[in-house]
Design an enzyme around this catalytic site. Structure first.
Site, mmCIF file in Angstrom:
data_model
loop_
_atom_site.group_PDB
_atom_site.id
_atom_site.type_symbol
_atom_site.label_atom_id
_atom_site.label_comp_id
_atom_site.label_asym_id
_atom_site.label_seq_id
_atom_site.Cartn_x
_atom_site.Cartn_y
_atom_site.Cartn_z
ATOM 1 N N ASP A 278 42.934 39.857 25.843
ATOM 2 C CA ASP A 278 42.168 40.385 26.968
ATOM 3 C C ASP A 278 42.642 39.706 28.250
ATOM 4 O O ASP A 278 43.164 38.589 28.217
ATOM 5 C CB ASP A 278 40.670 40.068 26.793
ATOM 6 C CG ASP A 278 39.990 40.971 25.768
ATOM 7 O OD1 ASP A 278 40.547 42.018 25.399
ATOM 8 O OD2 ASP A 278 38.869 40.617 25.335
ATOM 9 N N ARG B 110 47.162 47.561 27.354
ATOM 10 C CA ARG B 110 45.880 48.259 27.566
ATOM 11 C C ARG B 110 45.640 48.264 29.085
ATOM 12 O O ARG B 110 45.684 47.206 29.718
ATOM 13 C CB ARG B 110 44.742 47.519 26.881
ATOM 14 C CG ARG B 110 43.367 48.129 27.171
ATOM 15 C CD ARG B 110 42.250 47.106 27.032
ATOM 16 N NE ARG B 110 41.970 46.714 25.671
ATOM 17 C CZ ARG B 110 41.439 45.530 25.350
ATOM 18 N NH1 ARG B 110 41.176 44.634 26.299
ATOM 19 N NH2 ARG B 110 41.201 45.231 24.097
HETATM 20 P P1 FDA Z 1 33.991 52.921 36.294
HETATM 21 O O1 FDA Z 1 33.380 51.565 36.296
HETATM 22 O O2 FDA Z 1 34.511 53.464 37.576
HETATM 23 O O3 FDA Z 1 32.954 53.906 35.660
HETATM 24 C C1 FDA Z 1 33.209 55.296 35.526
HETATM 25 C C2 FDA Z 1 32.065 55.938 34.774
HETATM 26 O O4 FDA Z 1 32.034 55.413 33.448
HETATM 27 C C3 FDA Z 1 30.697 55.642 35.334
HETATM 28 O O5 FDA Z 1 30.365 56.531 36.365
HETATM 29 C C4 FDA Z 1 29.825 55.805 34.100
HETATM 30 O O6 FDA Z 1 29.644 57.170 33.828
HETATM 31 C C5 FDA Z 1 30.682 55.224 33.019
HETATM 32 N N1 FDA Z 1 30.432 53.790 32.820
HETATM 33 C C6 FDA Z 1 31.257 52.783 33.152
HETATM 34 N N2 FDA Z 1 30.733 51.581 32.822
HETATM 35 C C7 FDA Z 1 29.522 51.838 32.294
HETATM 36 C C8 FDA Z 1 28.503 51.025 31.765
HETATM 37 N N3 FDA Z 1 28.604 49.679 31.719
HETATM 38 N N4 FDA Z 1 27.381 51.631 31.296
HETATM 39 C C9 FDA Z 1 27.277 52.983 31.315
HETATM 40 N N5 FDA Z 1 28.223 53.810 31.819
HETATM 41 C C10 FDA Z 1 29.322 53.254 32.286
HETATM 42 N N6 FDA Z 1 38.210 44.332 31.940
HETATM 43 C C11 FDA Z 1 38.947 43.208 32.185
HETATM 44 O O7 FDA Z 1 38.916 42.686 33.300
HETATM 45 N N7 FDA Z 1 39.722 42.664 31.196
HETATM 46 C C12 FDA Z 1 39.819 43.220 29.951
HETATM 47 O O8 FDA Z 1 40.541 42.696 29.100
HETATM 48 C C13 FDA Z 1 39.058 44.380 29.693
HETATM 49 N N8 FDA Z 1 39.080 44.990 28.473
HETATM 50 C C14 FDA Z 1 38.475 46.214 28.290
HETATM 51 C C15 FDA Z 1 38.626 46.905 27.089
HETATM 52 C C16 FDA Z 1 38.091 48.179 26.957
HETATM 53 C C17 FDA Z 1 38.289 48.911 25.669
HETATM 54 C C18 FDA Z 1 37.388 48.773 28.048
HETATM 55 C C19 FDA Z 1 36.855 50.163 27.949
HETATM 56 C C20 FDA Z 1 37.193 48.074 29.198
HETATM 57 C C21 FDA Z 1 37.715 46.783 29.344
HETATM 58 N N9 FDA Z 1 37.522 46.062 30.506
HETATM 59 C C22 FDA Z 1 38.260 44.923 30.717
HETATM 60 C C23 FDA Z 1 36.481 46.484 31.486
HETATM 61 C C24 FDA Z 1 37.069 47.325 32.594
HETATM 62 O O9 FDA Z 1 37.857 46.526 33.439
HETATM 63 C C25 FDA Z 1 35.964 47.984 33.434
HETATM 64 O O10 FDA Z 1 35.176 46.990 34.005
HETATM 65 C C26 FDA Z 1 35.082 48.930 32.645
HETATM 66 O O11 FDA Z 1 35.821 49.676 31.716
HETATM 67 C C27 FDA Z 1 34.373 49.909 33.599
HETATM 68 O O12 FDA Z 1 35.318 50.675 34.265
HETATM 69 P P2 FDA Z 1 35.576 52.241 33.945
HETATM 70 O O13 FDA Z 1 37.055 52.398 33.787
HETATM 71 O O14 FDA Z 1 34.808 52.660 32.774
HETATM 72 O O15 FDA Z 1 35.218 53.012 35.265
#
Ligand code: FDA
Length: 320
Positions: A129, A180
């Site tokens: 990560d 990733r």
């Molecule tokens: P964004 O935050 O813009 O959200 C888009 C939409 O997704 C929202 O409008 C909502 O619909 C939905 N959504 C997002 N988060 C939600 C929540 N908590 N609850 C409900 N709905 C939600 N980060 C990092 O810094 N280091 C890492 O190693 C990782 N590893 C990692 C693995 C995996 C498998 C995932 C999915 C994510 C990570 N992350 C991470 C976290 C990542 O950086 C990020 O903070 C989250 O994925 C939220 O960003 P989104 O891409 O979902 O988009």
């Protein structure tokens, strides 16, 4: 503003003590598979049975002694053995600070080397990560050292909010490493990270295109429908099969979307954390979607216990 406040609160030991005392009742069970490996295995098996792959992680970040990191290495060894014994379609993810990176770089190198070797023995894979930006250089360096030693059973994470990420991605693509792609979850300064969602999203799309074009089995980790749609469109336009990459999402978030994409033939991997130290992880999930604070307050009010969360209904429970 609320997001920044929640992320700052995630670093408060005082708040951590209060929240941790109330256990999973506050709603952490929605995002965390439980406090023990047995709890996690139940969730992992269920995900596999519904056609989803998974990636599990033992929660915990800052550790302060070699003995503590030894316990973490032993836990991951047990996790890898258990995954093999249960024949689960699950790999592991870990944070290098959990293996000692913040106080002894050499120790972290030795620890991760041991775990990646163990994963290779078990035919499994370890994702490193990505944490705060002060750890980015070392994390990539340690990964590259492992790679140059011949270990191919590990992958890294690139965060689209960091201004440096295009260069880091090229470096990982040149190696042939599995990446990733995420947006990034930590509170970072303007000097190193984009602050506006539009900038982070634009960067994500640029990096996604580059990764899909030249990367090795990319993992597109996001819940954002716009990022997912852009990925699918780009892949279709460039003849990249659905099986040439995977979408990854966090346990408990957009379960409806996870199942829908899987039913359309997309490989989906769910990131499933477990362990007693769930507080910082839980707070970051709240920070990503401050509306989830309403979900926590609702749990507090109803006091129905941590298993009162209805499965498969995360959208309904989250005040929009
Ligand atoms: P964004 O935050 O813009 O959200 C888009 C939409 O997704 C929202 O409008 C909502 O619909 C939905 N959504 C997002 N988060 C939600 C929540 N908590 N609850 C409900 N709905 C939600 N980060 C990092 O810094 N280091 C890492 O190693 C990782 N590893 C990692 C693995 C995996 C498998 C995932 C999915 C994510 C990570 N992350 C991470 C976290 C990542 O950086 C990020 O903070 C989250 O994925 C939220 O960003 P989104 O891409 O979902 O988009």
């Amino acid at each position: 503003m609320l997001k920044q406040t929640i992320l700052a609160a995630a670093e408060s030991p005082r708040l951590q003590r209060v929240v941790q005392r109330h256990g999973m009742r506050l709603g952490a069970a929605r995002f965390v598979a439980g406090e023990t490996l047995d709890d996690a295995v139940v969730v992992l098996r269920r995900l596999n049975e519904s056609g989803l792959r998974a990636n599990t992680t033992l929660l915990g970040e800052g550790v302060g002694s070699e003995a503590e990191t030894r316990a973490v290495v032993d836990s991951y060894t047990t996790i890898l053995d258990r995954i093999a014994a249960e024949r689960l379609r699950v790999n592991v993810a870990l944070k290098l600070t959990h293996l000692g990176l913040s106080f002894d770089e050499e120790l972290a190198r030795v620890n991760i080397g041991e775990l990646v070797a163990h994963a290779a023995d078990r035919g499994n894979f370890v994702r490193l990560d990505m944490e705060r930006s002060n750890h980015t250089d070392l994390t990539l360096d340690i990964f590259e050292t492992l790679w140059n030693l011949g270990y191919r059973q590990a992958g890294v994470v690139i965060q689209s909010y960091l201004r440096r990420s295009a260069a880091d991605l090229e470096r990982m693509i040149a190696l042939g490493a599995r990446v990733r792609l995420v947006k990034g979850a930590y509170k970072e300064s303007r000097s190193v990270a984009f602050q506006q969602k539009t900038e982070v999203d634009a960067s994500y799309i640029d990096l996604m295109k580059r990764l899909l074009s030249a990367g090795t089995y990319p993992a597109i980790a996001t819940h954002d429908p716009a990022m997912i749609a852009a990925t699918r469109t780009f892949a279709e336009q460039h003849g990249i099969p659905k099986t040439g990459y995977e979408f990854q999402m966090l346990y408990g978030i957009r379960r409806d979307l996870q199942m829908q994409l899987a039913s359309e033939g997309h490989p989906i991997r769910v990131y499933v954390p477990f362990g007693r130290e769930w507080f910082p992880y839980f707070m970051r999930r709240l920070g990503e979607r401050p509306a989830n604070v309403g979900f926590v307050l609702k749990n507090l009010r109803s006091d129905r216990g941590d298993r009162g969360v209805r499965p498969g209904s995360d959208r309904g429970q989250t005040p929009v």
